[in-house]
Write a protein that holds these residues in place. Sequence first.
Motif, short mmCIF file in Angstrom:
data_model
loop_
_atom_site.label_atom_id
_atom_site.label_comp_id
_atom_site.label_asym_id
_atom_site.label_seq_id
_atom_site.Cartn_x
_atom_site.Cartn_y
_atom_site.Cartn_z
N GLU A 110 27.64 34.13 -65.81
CA GLU A 110 29.07 33.82 -65.60
C GLU A 110 29.87 33.94 -66.89
N GLU A 111 31.04 34.55 -66.75
CA GLU A 111 32.00 34.66 -67.85
C GLU A 111 33.40 34.64 -67.25
N ASN A 112 34.31 33.86 -67.82
CA ASN A 112 35.67 33.70 -67.27
C ASN A 112 35.64 33.32 -65.79
N GLY A 113 34.67 32.48 -65.43
CA GLY A 113 34.63 31.95 -64.07
C GLY A 113 34.11 32.91 -63.01
N VAL A 114 33.57 34.05 -63.44
CA VAL A 114 33.07 35.03 -62.47
C VAL A 114 31.72 35.59 -62.91
N GLN A 115 31.01 36.16 -61.94
CA GLN A 115 29.76 36.88 -62.24
C GLN A 115 29.93 38.33 -61.79
N LEU A 116 30.02 39.21 -62.78
CA LEU A 116 30.17 40.64 -62.50
C LEU A 116 28.85 41.24 -62.03
N LEU A 117 28.93 42.45 -61.51
CA LEU A 117 27.74 43.18 -61.12
C LEU A 117 26.93 43.57 -62.35
N LYS A 118 25.62 43.47 -62.24
CA LYS A 118 24.75 44.03 -63.29
C LYS A 118 24.90 45.55 -63.27
N PRO A 119 24.63 46.22 -64.40
CA PRO A 119 24.67 47.68 -64.41
C PRO A 119 23.74 48.25 -63.33
N GLU A 140 28.55 46.12 -52.35
CA GLU A 140 28.14 45.52 -53.63
C GLU A 140 28.83 44.16 -53.78
N ARG A 141 28.04 43.15 -54.13
CA ARG A 141 28.53 41.76 -54.17
C ARG A 141 28.61 41.24 -55.59
N SER A 142 29.80 40.73 -55.95
CA SER A 142 29.96 39.94 -57.17
C SER A 142 30.61 38.62 -56.78
N VAL A 143 30.66 37.65 -57.70
CA VAL A 143 30.99 36.27 -57.30
C VAL A 143 32.08 35.67 -58.19
N ASN A 145 33.75 32.10 -59.20
CA ASN A 145 33.48 30.65 -59.20
C ASN A 145 34.67 29.82 -59.67
N ALA A 146 35.78 30.47 -60.00
CA ALA A 146 36.97 29.74 -60.46
C ALA A 146 38.19 30.64 -60.32
N ALA A 147 39.36 30.01 -60.18
CA ALA A 147 40.62 30.76 -60.11
C ALA A 147 41.05 31.13 -61.53
N ASN A 148 40.29 32.04 -62.12
CA ASN A 148 40.53 32.49 -63.49
C ASN A 148 41.10 33.90 -63.42
N ALA A 149 42.36 34.06 -63.83
CA ALA A 149 43.05 35.35 -63.65
C ALA A 149 42.32 36.49 -64.35
N GLU A 150 41.85 36.24 -65.55
CA GLU A 150 41.17 37.29 -66.31
C GLU A 150 39.85 37.69 -65.63
N GLY A 151 39.11 36.69 -65.19
CA GLY A 151 37.83 36.96 -64.52
C GLY A 151 38.02 37.70 -63.21
N ILE A 152 38.99 37.27 -62.41
CA ILE A 152 39.22 37.90 -61.10
C ILE A 152 39.70 39.34 -61.28
N LYS A 153 40.54 39.58 -62.28
CA LYS A 153 40.96 40.97 -62.55
C LYS A 153 39.74 41.83 -62.91
N ALA A 154 38.85 41.27 -63.74
CA ALA A 154 37.65 42.02 -64.16
C ALA A 154 36.76 42.35 -62.96
N ILE A 155 36.61 41.37 -62.06
CA ILE A 155 35.78 41.58 -60.85
C ILE A 155 36.36 42.69 -59.98
N GLU A 178 32.95 37.93 -53.67
CA GLU A 178 32.78 36.66 -52.92
C GLU A 178 33.35 35.49 -53.70
N ILE A 179 34.19 34.69 -53.04
CA ILE A 179 34.64 33.43 -53.63
C ILE A 179 33.70 32.33 -53.14
N THR A 180 33.11 31.59 -54.06
CA THR A 180 32.23 30.47 -53.71
C THR A 180 33.02 29.45 -52.91
N ILE A 181 32.52 29.09 -51.72
CA ILE A 181 33.33 28.29 -50.78
C ILE A 181 33.51 26.84 -51.22
#
Length: 295
Positions: A110-119, A140-143, A145-155, A178-181
Amino acid sequence: MNTQMADKVSNAGGFIAALDQSGGSTPKALRGYGISDDAYSTEEEMFDLMHAMRARIIKAPAFTGDKVLGAILFEMTMDRDIDGTPTAEYLWNEKQVVPFLKIDKGLMDEENGVQLLKPMAGLDALLARAAAKGIFGTKERSVINAANAEGIKAIVDQQFEVADQVLAAGLMPILEPEITITISDKVEAEAMLKAEILKHLDAMPEDKQVMLKLSLPSTDNVYADLIAHPRVMRVVALSGGYGRDEANDILTRQNGMIASFSRGLAEGISAQQSDEEFNATIATAIDSIYTASIT
């Protein structure tokens, strides 16, 4: 891209079965099916048991294109057969169910509230192999975990980058951010996610489409703009930890969104059931998820 499959996924009523548990989630799925960890000693034996479970679901009389539009497969499922026929081919030819393939290789830390896809090394080769086997699309699924604008843009940026690669291979990408429920700021995360996705959709060429797989939302019909967007073939929902009844209940309120459930579909089935019991249980699950998907 197979036009018959595209027409079915775009226009038919029904849902997409998620049969794509990977190495990390397979033991849990098998335990849910009544097969304990001591029933196998190697990864290969574990995946053989998992394939037998998936094949049993697919072969159930109720599992047909009348209510099941598509099925998302794990790579090892694509590479195996059902009754001597490659799985993707069996799904379409015998069941009129459109085959998709899970292509992600898991999540980054996790970084900036999100988990990006592995290469995804070797993705182009996998996509070419999938196309040759009759696969229609990918997932392809990434996750988040927080309403973090930078993280969500990256995802979202990463999801669309992969989608471009998939489209170039002639396949239909399902993007799954996926947003963690259980997160406290889920409503805010949904709004951020929608805004970022819309930016990308608006910039897409007119002759291209993608699909989206999103967590069931906390705000009903928050994703209506995505469902109606001309660059979107279909928006499907993941159950994300909700039981089937609750997931169906939430889905019923989302106009135009259809299910792509894994746990919800397999709820109540077990290796110990007779074929009659198993097939009846699957039929009940399919009927209920289908009904929730056609609202």
